[in-house]
Design a protein around this motif. Sequence first.
Motif, PDB file in Angstrom:
ATOM      1  N   VAL A  26       0.823  -1.175   0.070  1.00 17.56           N
ATOM      2  CA  VAL A  26       0.065   0.153   0.019  1.00 17.56           C
ATOM      3  C   VAL A  26       0.748   1.111   0.052  1.00 17.56           C
ATOM      4  O   VAL A  26       1.881   1.537   0.885  1.00 17.56           O
ATOM      5  CB  VAL A  26      -0.895   0.048   1.424  1.00 17.56           C
ATOM      6  N   ASP A  27       0.636   2.176  -1.136  1.00 16.23           N
ATOM      7  CA  ASP A  27       1.513   3.374  -0.913  1.00 16.23           C
ATOM      8  C   ASP A  27       0.603   4.370  -0.510  1.00 16.23           C
ATOM      9  O   ASP A  27      -0.303   5.061  -1.138  1.00 16.23           O
ATOM     10  CB  ASP A  27       1.822   3.412  -2.505  1.00 16.23           C
ATOM     11  N   THR A  28       0.972   4.871   0.781  1.00 16.87           N
ATOM     12  CA  THR A  28       0.085   5.991   1.317  1.00 16.87           C
ATOM     13  C   THR A  28       0.690   7.352   0.938  1.00 16.87           C
ATOM     14  O   THR A  28       0.346   8.255   1.324  1.00 16.87           O
ATOM     15  CB  THR A  28       0.434   5.842   2.754  1.00 16.87           C
ATOM     16  N   THR A  29       1.930   7.579   0.068  1.00 19.09           N
ATOM     17  CA  THR A  29       2.364   8.702  -0.424  1.00 19.09           C
ATOM     18  C   THR A  29       1.745   9.132  -1.317  1.00 19.09           C
ATOM     19  O   THR A  29       1.957  10.366  -2.000  1.00 19.09           O
ATOM     20  CB  THR A  29       3.773   8.530  -0.663  1.00 19.09           C
ATOM     21  N   LYS A  30       0.862   8.457  -2.170  1.00 16.67           N
ATOM     22  CA  LYS A  30       0.028   8.888  -3.374  1.00 16.67           C
ATOM     23  C   LYS A  30      -1.369   8.621  -3.392  1.00 16.67           C
ATOM     24  O   LYS A  30      -2.037   7.699  -3.788  1.00 16.67           O
ATOM     25  CB  LYS A  30       0.627   7.957  -4.706  1.00 16.67           C
ATOM     26  N   PRO A  31      -1.831   9.455  -2.470  1.00 16.80           N
ATOM     27  CA  PRO A  31      -3.451   9.279  -2.407  1.00 16.80           C
ATOM     28  C   PRO A  31      -4.302   9.751  -3.685  1.00 16.80           C
ATOM     29  O   PRO A  31      -3.842  10.591  -4.380  1.00 16.80           O
ATOM     30  CB  PRO A  31      -3.539  10.456  -1.330  1.00 16.80           C
ATOM     31  N   GLY A  32      -5.283   8.960  -3.856  1.00 15.70           N
ATOM     32  CA  GLY A  32      -5.846   8.946  -4.958  1.00 15.70           C
ATOM     33  C   GLY A  32      -7.095   9.598  -4.922  1.00 15.70           C
ATOM     34  O   GLY A  32      -7.453  10.488  -3.899  1.00 15.70           O
ATOM     35  N   PRO A  33      -8.365   9.246  -5.795  1.00 14.88           N
ATOM     36  CA  PRO A  33      -9.676  10.096  -5.399  1.00 14.88           C
ATOM     37  C   PRO A  33     -10.324   9.504  -4.330  1.00 14.88           C
ATOM     38  O   PRO A  33     -10.127   8.644  -3.895  1.00 14.88           O
ATOM     39  CB  PRO A  33     -10.306   9.597  -6.801  1.00 14.88           C
ATOM     40  N   VAL A  34     -11.186  10.252  -3.696  1.00 12.88           N
ATOM     41  CA  VAL A  34     -11.938   9.951  -2.659  1.00 12.88           C
ATOM     42  C   VAL A  34     -12.985   8.890  -3.153  1.00 12.88           C
ATOM     43  O   VAL A  34     -13.658   9.017  -4.189  1.00 12.88           O
ATOM     44  CB  VAL A  34     -13.004  11.185  -1.996  1.00 12.88           C
ATOM     45  N   ILE A  35     -13.459   7.839  -2.333  1.00  7.36           N
ATOM     46  CA  ILE A  35     -14.313   6.923  -2.522  1.00  7.36           C
ATOM     47  C   ILE A  35     -15.718   7.439  -2.213  1.00  7.36           C
ATOM     48  O   ILE A  35     -16.083   7.478  -0.909  1.00  7.36           O
ATOM     49  CB  ILE A  35     -14.079   5.488  -1.766  1.00  7.36           C
ATOM     50  N   ASN A  36     -16.466   7.779  -2.993  1.00  7.46           N
ATOM     51  CA  ASN A  36     -18.069   8.499  -2.689  1.00  7.46           C
ATOM     52  C   ASN A  36     -18.497   7.317  -1.925  1.00  7.46           C
ATOM     53  O   ASN A  36     -18.948   6.218  -2.239  1.00  7.46           O
ATOM     54  CB  ASN A  36     -18.576   8.872  -4.041  1.00  7.46           C
ATOM     55  N   ARG A  37     -19.009   7.877  -0.869  1.00 12.42           N
ATOM     56  CA  ARG A  37     -19.862   7.134   0.168  1.00 12.42           C
ATOM     57  C   ARG A  37     -21.120   6.437  -0.701  1.00 12.42           C
ATOM     58  O   ARG A  37     -21.757   5.372  -0.322  1.00 12.42           O
ATOM     59  CB  ARG A  37     -20.329   7.833   1.402  1.00 12.42           C
TER      60      ARG A  37
END
Length: 513
Positions: A26-37
């Motif tokens: 898991v790469d915490t340094t490259k956040p992606g888009p938000v997972i819409n609830r």
Amino acid sequence: MNLLKPTILAFALAAVPAFAQVSVTVDTTKPGPVINRNVYGQFAEHLGTGIYEGLWVGPQSKIPNTRGWRNDVVGALKELKVPLVRWPGGCFADEYHWRDGIGPRNKRPVKVNTHWGGVAEDNAVGTHEFFDLVEILGTEAYVNGNLGSGTPQEMAEWLEYMTSDSKSTLAEQRRKNGRDKPFKVAYFGIGNEAWGCGGNMKPEYYANLYNHYATFLKTPPGARPKIIASGGHGEDTTWTDVLSREAAKGTDGISFHYYTLPTGDWDKKGAATGFPESEWFSTIKQTMRMEDFVRRNVAVLDKNDPQKKLGFMVDEWGTWYDVEPGTNPGFLFQRNTLRDAVVAALNFNIFHAHAERVRMTMIAQMVNVLQAMIITDKEKMLLTPTYHTYKMYIPFQDATSLPVAVDNDVAYSVNGKSVPGISASAAKGKDGKTWVALVNTHPTRASEIQLNVASQNVSGVSGQILTADAMDAHNTFDKPQAIKPAAYSAKAANGKLTLKVPAKAVIVVSVDA
């Protein structure tokens, strides 16, 4: 079918002669888009006992209820933090005329539900009752309008009835029926499955009708819902292509439907319980086609909508088996097993990977129909394995997706065909924690996973696991907790974090620093 206790589980895993050795990073340094609830949305159609009995019993029922909605079911759904509910269909939406469902319930017309079982529909649940449910749940509303057998005027007037804050005749009628303030409509769908039960249309014809209807959908400032066009299904991307090029300005998303059938044959889909391993495998393989369907449709959207205004809304998905013997075929009742829990988790992981475009999904359906969260029988209620999976995945609602790499995976193969052995997803939750979901698709082989989290010191993980001895483990009214989540944890040793993942399991854990 009892769930293995943690100590027994550890012994059972230790007894397995060999594990599949897999690396998950898991790469915490490259956040992606938000997972819409809203990826965790639910669907309640006028179908079988999905609404009547399953959710609605009426204010006079001896079953404890609030404004007619049964307290036990509503309480269980509130624990899922349901973000969005779609109503009244589905195929039913395109034969639903909203005026039949307002005013005194004892004066509402009784119709025949021609799509689902040919039973009488007394319209006891209409607009006001639905919004009572929405408000009791603390969720949002996705209303599906009738394009198939309705008119632009009827659809426009329904939206005015629900959202107008004026002194118009329709707004005053809503007030007379007991609701002073406008209802909040978060999403509004123009028709449903126009390629099939919604009218057997071609995409170009539907696009013209869609633009026609959408022109007349008007609301007060700030009250306009997100407008959803009825898109395609399965392998065909034509509907997404046509609508993303031709849909009216102001369209917010295009829907998509896909159901998982073990056999792929609508005439004989396969049994919900008592199935062989070959149908466990075929179900997993069929459901993982969702990845290809989403990817191909997203590619079409990226070409036609580079500004990314349009969402890809998978507003019907789930397993579909042969109905339970002895039940009304039109009610679509099926048992819900560990296999369904695995299917749900696999689809969640796919949706997370495409979070930029997949902004809403609805499993079919919420209660008593197809891949339901809850099953009822008169006053009795039980939670299904799919319910438990939804609850385990709550931390992913509105979380920020994180890149995940799975290396050295050992495929699960049957008769020369294969699927990934391990599916994984990760996100940074609103609670600030790093969450990881793992699914082992193999029904008999455990896996050993080396979990690596980039740029983060990890001491261990803690969370829950859902598994059982049998592939078709399920809850019954005699044994309502035969399968349920158990606590799961693992500690790092010598700088490495190893997770023992049993066969046919879903695990959701947070990473401990």
